[in-house]
Write a protein that holds these residues in place. Structure first.
Motif, short mmCIF file in Angstrom:
data_model
loop_
_atom_site.label_atom_id
_atom_site.label_comp_id
_atom_site.label_asym_id
_atom_site.label_seq_id
_atom_site.Cartn_x
_atom_site.Cartn_y
_atom_site.Cartn_z
N ASP A 60 51.62 55.02 107.80
CA ASP A 60 52.53 56.05 108.27
C ASP A 60 51.90 56.77 109.46
N ARG A 61 52.72 57.56 110.14
CA ARG A 61 52.24 58.52 111.13
C ARG A 61 52.58 59.90 110.60
N GLY A 62 51.65 60.83 110.71
CA GLY A 62 51.92 62.19 110.29
C GLY A 62 52.92 62.86 111.21
N TYR A 63 53.38 64.02 110.82
CA TYR A 63 54.32 64.79 111.63
C TYR A 63 53.66 65.24 112.93
N TYR A 64 52.38 65.57 112.86
CA TYR A 64 51.67 66.01 114.06
C TYR A 64 50.40 65.20 114.31
N SER A 65 50.07 64.26 113.43
CA SER A 65 48.85 63.47 113.57
C SER A 65 49.21 62.00 113.73
N GLY A 66 48.20 61.18 113.95
CA GLY A 66 48.43 59.77 114.24
C GLY A 66 48.58 58.91 113.01
N SER A 67 48.38 57.63 113.22
CA SER A 67 48.56 56.66 112.15
C SER A 67 47.52 56.85 111.05
N CYS A 68 47.92 56.53 109.83
CA CYS A 68 47.02 56.65 108.69
C CYS A 68 47.54 55.76 107.56
N VAL A 69 46.69 55.53 106.60
CA VAL A 69 47.05 54.81 105.38
C VAL A 69 47.11 55.83 104.25
N SER A 92 54.84 61.59 101.52
CA SER A 92 54.18 60.79 102.56
C SER A 92 53.47 61.74 103.51
N PRO A 93 52.55 61.24 104.32
CA PRO A 93 51.90 62.11 105.31
C PRO A 93 52.89 62.83 106.21
N PHE A 94 53.92 62.13 106.66
CA PHE A 94 54.91 62.75 107.55
C PHE A 94 55.57 63.95 106.88
N GLU A 95 56.02 63.79 105.65
CA GLU A 95 56.74 64.89 104.99
C GLU A 95 55.80 66.03 104.62
N ILE A 96 54.61 65.72 104.19
CA ILE A 96 53.65 66.78 103.86
C ILE A 96 53.36 67.64 105.09
N GLU A 97 53.03 66.98 106.20
CA GLU A 97 52.69 67.73 107.41
C GLU A 97 53.89 68.49 107.96
N SER A 98 55.09 67.96 107.77
CA SER A 98 56.27 68.62 108.32
C SER A 98 56.66 69.88 107.55
N GLN A 99 56.02 70.14 106.41
CA GLN A 99 56.34 71.31 105.61
C GLN A 99 55.16 72.28 105.48
N GLU A 100 54.04 71.95 106.12
CA GLU A 100 52.84 72.76 105.96
C GLU A 100 53.00 74.19 106.46
N GLY A 257 48.93 77.98 120.08
CA GLY A 257 50.16 78.22 120.83
C GLY A 257 51.31 77.35 120.36
N PHE A 258 52.51 77.93 120.36
CA PHE A 258 53.67 77.21 119.85
C PHE A 258 54.10 76.08 120.77
N ALA A 259 54.05 76.29 122.07
CA ALA A 259 54.50 75.25 123.00
C ALA A 259 53.66 73.97 122.90
N PRO A 260 52.33 74.03 122.91
CA PRO A 260 51.54 72.80 122.72
C PRO A 260 51.78 72.16 121.36
N TRP A 261 52.00 72.99 120.34
CA TRP A 261 52.26 72.48 119.00
C TRP A 261 53.55 71.66 118.97
N VAL A 262 54.62 72.20 119.55
CA VAL A 262 55.90 71.50 119.55
C VAL A 262 55.82 70.21 120.37
N GLU A 263 55.15 70.27 121.51
CA GLU A 263 55.01 69.06 122.32
C GLU A 263 54.22 67.99 121.58
N ARG A 264 53.20 68.40 120.86
CA ARG A 264 52.40 67.44 120.09
C ARG A 264 53.26 66.74 119.04
N ILE A 265 54.10 67.50 118.36
CA ILE A 265 54.96 66.94 117.33
C ILE A 265 55.97 65.97 117.93
#
Length: 279
Positions: A60-69, A92-100, A257-265
């Motif tokens: 999977d890929r996380g919501y804000y991070s890269g690929s992982c198992v 999954s990593p994506f859903e966990i990170e998207s709700q942190e 900062g919120f702007a770098p965070w949103v762009e990263r996602i």
């Protein structure tokens, strides 16, 4: 935000179908997903159209991070009118990170719209800044299945005592006058950033009047129309205006900062491809 790390050496991970997850991660050149958040030991089962299942390993890929198992993810599925199954939530990593952010910033009297698997609710209740958690869920079958899951049994008594589940429609529920809402988290959708999500959040907030709120996928909703401006000198100002235009007290206080965070996602979103199940 926590990093993705493989803190255990290869050969010490729990085997999934005879494959050591750390060996697999090393072979693929990606980390094993690990998280500091509380992970309930779910009692699997089904109730009406709903079913709670546990799967094997996945990429999977996380919501804000890269690929992982990841391994052993639990998922909540609902049978569709056509007889198939839709995944409404999975750990999954994506859903966990998207709700942190909801778990991290909840405080005071927090309202959670949508019960799901109770993962967000449990981690919000564990936040010492939270005094009370009201969970609004309209489907009685989801509530019945949740009671079977035994999520509350895995929490400290003081955290479990904060939680109150109400059967009601998230678009209609209003708090009691003597229980004003400090923080609202909304997640009632099958897909992230559904077209009606922002309007529905605005409707919820009109009823709830929370001091602060966050909704699932708000970064995708806010940044979608602004993609051409990423990285430009105007990006932060344009995003700030998009926040103001919602007329909602949206959570935007993010480290770095919120702007770098949103762009990263959003960059992670563009990098996503359908992730195959390894088993």
């Amino acid at each position: 935000m926590q990093a993705l790390t493989a803190s255990s050496p290869p050969g010490t991970g729990l085997p999934e179908g005879g494959v050591d997850i750390h060996v697999l991660a090393q072979a693929l050149g990606v980390p094993v997903f690990e998280t500091p958040w509380h992970m309930p030991q779910y009692q699997l089962g089904e109730q009406g159209a709903w079913r709670l299942l546990r799967g094997g390993m996945g990429l999977d890929r996380g919501y804000y991070s890269g690929s992982c198992v990841y391994g052993g993810s639990t998922a909540l599925l609902r049978q569709s009118a056509q007889g198939g199954w839709d995944t409404w939530m999975s750990l999954s990593p994506f859903e966990i990170e998207s709700q942190e952010l909801a778990c991290r910033h909840a405080h005071g009297h927090t309202v959670v719209m949508g019960l799901g698997m109770g993962w967000v609710m449990a981690n919000i209740a564990l936040n010492p800044a939270v005094e009370r958690v009201t969970v609004v869920e309209r489907d009685p079958e989801v509530i019945a299945l949740f009671q079977h899951m035994q999520v509350l049994e895995g929490l400290p008594a003081e955290a479990a005592a904060k939680i109150h589940i109400v059967q009601a429609d998230a678009l209609q529920w209003r708090p009691a006058p003597q229980q004003p809402v400090d923080f609202l988290y909304a997640d009632i959708w099958l897909q992230l950033a559904e077209p009606q999500a922002l309007a529905e959040v605005q409707q919820m907030q009109a009823n709830v009047q929370a001091s602060q709120l966050y909704f699932w996928g708000q970064e995708w909703v806010l940044a979608g129309p602004l993609q051409a401006l990423w990285g430009s000198p105007a990006w932060a100002d344009v995003l700030a205006q998009a926040l103001a235009d919602t007329r909602l007290p949206l959570l935007s206080a993010v480290d770095g900062g919120f702007a770098p965070w949103v762009e990263r996602i959003w960059r992670e979103r563009l990098a996503r491809r359908p992730a195959p199940s390894i088993r």
